[in-house]
Design a protein around this motif. Sequence first.
Motif, PDB file in Angstrom:
ATOM      1  N   GLU A  47       0.823  -1.202   0.000  1.00  0.00           N
ATOM      2  CA  GLU A  47       0.000   0.000   0.000  1.00  0.00           C
ATOM      3  C   GLU A  47       0.858   1.254   0.000  1.00  0.00           C
ATOM      4  O   GLU A  47       1.915   1.283   0.629  1.00  0.00           O
ATOM      5  N   THR A  48       0.383   2.257  -0.717  1.00  0.00           N
ATOM      6  CA  THR A  48       0.926   3.608  -0.639  1.00  0.00           C
ATOM      7  C   THR A  48      -0.243   4.475  -0.214  1.00  0.00           C
ATOM      8  O   THR A  48      -1.209   4.613  -0.970  1.00  0.00           O
ATOM      9  N   GLY A  49      -0.164   4.992   1.001  1.00  0.00           N
ATOM     10  CA  GLY A  49      -1.320   5.707   1.541  1.00  0.00           C
ATOM     11  C   GLY A  49      -2.465   4.730   1.697  1.00  0.00           C
ATOM     12  O   GLY A  49      -2.308   3.672   2.295  1.00  0.00           O
ATOM     13  N   ASP A  50      -3.612   5.074   1.113  1.00  0.00           N
ATOM     14  CA  ASP A  50      -4.783   4.199   1.170  1.00  0.00           C
ATOM     15  C   ASP A  50      -4.932   3.340  -0.081  1.00  0.00           C
ATOM     16  O   ASP A  50      -5.918   2.627  -0.228  1.00  0.00           O
ATOM     17  N   ARG A  51      -3.978   3.394  -0.985  1.00  0.00           N
ATOM     18  CA  ARG A  51      -4.081   2.706  -2.277  1.00  0.00           C
ATOM     19  C   ARG A  51      -3.248   1.422  -2.297  1.00  0.00           C
ATOM     20  O   ARG A  51      -2.070   1.441  -1.939  1.00  0.00           O
ATOM     21  N   ILE A  52      -3.863   0.333  -2.727  1.00  0.00           N
ATOM     22  CA  ILE A  52      -3.121  -0.916  -2.928  1.00  0.00           C
ATOM     23  C   ILE A  52      -2.418  -0.817  -4.279  1.00  0.00           C
ATOM     24  O   ILE A  52      -3.053  -0.598  -5.310  1.00  0.00           O
ATOM     25  N   VAL A  53      -1.091  -0.966  -4.259  1.00  0.00           N
ATOM     26  CA  VAL A  53      -0.290  -0.834  -5.475  1.00  0.00           C
ATOM     27  C   VAL A  53       0.388  -2.149  -5.864  1.00  0.00           C
ATOM     28  O   VAL A  53       1.101  -2.208  -6.858  1.00  0.00           O
ATOM     29  N   GLY A  54       0.136  -3.193  -5.094  1.00  0.00           N
ATOM     30  CA  GLY A  54       0.686  -4.495  -5.423  1.00  0.00           C
ATOM     31  C   GLY A  54       0.149  -5.556  -4.494  1.00  0.00           C
ATOM     32  O   GLY A  54      -0.377  -5.254  -3.420  1.00  0.00           O
ATOM     33  N   TYR A  55       0.257  -6.794  -4.931  1.00  0.00           N
ATOM     34  CA  TYR A  55      -0.164  -7.921  -4.104  1.00  0.00           C
ATOM     35  C   TYR A  55       0.554  -9.162  -4.599  1.00  0.00           C
ATOM     36  O   TYR A  55       1.068  -9.199  -5.720  1.00  0.00           O
ATOM     37  N   ALA A  56       0.593 -10.166  -3.734  1.00  0.00           N
ATOM     38  CA  ALA A  56       1.267 -11.411  -4.092  1.00  0.00           C
ATOM     39  C   ALA A  56       0.728 -12.532  -3.224  1.00  0.00           C
ATOM     40  O   ALA A  56       0.262 -12.296  -2.109  1.00  0.00           O
ATOM     41  N   GLY A  57       0.817 -13.754  -3.760  1.00  0.00           N
ATOM     42  CA  GLY A  57       0.334 -14.900  -3.000  1.00  0.00           C
ATOM     43  C   GLY A  57       1.118 -16.162  -3.282  1.00  0.00           C
ATOM     44  O   GLY A  57       1.663 -16.351  -4.368  1.00  0.00           O
ATOM     45  N   LEU A  58       1.167 -17.020  -2.254  1.00  0.00           N
ATOM     46  CA  LEU A  58       1.909 -18.271  -2.307  1.00  0.00           C
ATOM     47  C   LEU A  58       1.063 -19.364  -1.672  1.00  0.00           C
ATOM     48  O   LEU A  58       0.390 -19.132  -0.671  1.00  0.00           O
ATOM     49  N   ALA A  59       1.101 -20.566  -2.257  1.00  0.00           N
ATOM     50  CA  ALA A  59       0.445 -21.747  -1.699  1.00  0.00           C
ATOM     51  C   ALA A  59       1.523 -22.764  -1.358  1.00  0.00           C
ATOM     52  O   ALA A  59       2.512 -22.893  -2.084  1.00  0.00           O
ATOM     53  N   SER A  60       1.325 -23.479  -0.261  1.00  0.00           N
ATOM     54  CA  SER A  60       2.293 -24.511   0.118  1.00  0.00           C
ATOM     55  C   SER A  60       1.592 -25.846   0.278  1.00  0.00           C
ATOM     56  O   SER A  60       0.414 -25.914   0.641  1.00  0.00           O
ATOM     57  N   SER A  61       2.352 -26.902   0.006  1.00  0.00           N
ATOM     58  CA  SER A  61       1.870 -28.266   0.184  1.00  0.00           C
ATOM     59  C   SER A  61       3.088 -29.129   0.469  1.00  0.00           C
ATOM     60  O   SER A  61       3.937 -29.304  -0.412  1.00  0.00           O
ATOM     61  N   GLY A  62       3.184 -29.613   1.690  1.00  0.00           N
ATOM     62  CA  GLY A  62       4.369 -30.378   2.064  1.00  0.00           C
ATOM     63  C   GLY A  62       5.596 -29.495   1.983  1.00  0.00           C
ATOM     64  O   GLY A  62       5.605 -28.389   2.505  1.00  0.00           O
ATOM     65  N   ASP A  63       6.638 -29.970   1.296  1.00  0.00           N
ATOM     66  CA  ASP A  63       7.862 -29.172   1.188  1.00  0.00           C
ATOM     67  C   ASP A  63       7.933 -28.386  -0.117  1.00  0.00           C
ATOM     68  O   ASP A  63       8.974 -27.881  -0.496  1.00  0.00           O
TER      69      ASP A  63
END
Length: 165
Positions: A47-63
Amino acid sequence: MRWWDIDPVLELEKNLFPEDAWSRGMFWSELAHSRGPEATRRYVVAETGDRIVGYAGLASSGDLADIQTIAVARDHQGTGLGSRLLTELLRAATAFECSEVMLECRVDNVRAQRLYERFGFEPIGFRRGYYQPGNVDALVMRLTTAPKSGSAAESTSVQGTEING
């Protein structure tokens, strides 16, 4: 990322990936697996101020961890924000005790490929027609060791931007 971030994230998602944008339900499903002792997902927003300027996500399963998404607003591309988001995902993979991290990247997204290579990801194959409806191939990349401390991404600073989980 929290449920109240979904609407602004969807707006950014549709702007950046108009042909294959994730749906609201996809984000809700991912966030449902990101809390509590049995969590298998980690999603963050920048976020910059009140604005979302990026996002990311990761999923895990075992190793094994899989980077699901990384997105940076066009006006913040080239600022190091992608590196900061990727660093957060790799920290999450370490916390999940994953020894291997995988991802798919559009074959025509050379900028992203260079980012992943800087972090030690190596190309291992292709998924033909992975991105629909454009029928664009995906480059499959893998990281088998954690990034070394002191990497360029860890020292990158983006003024006024916060990463929030």
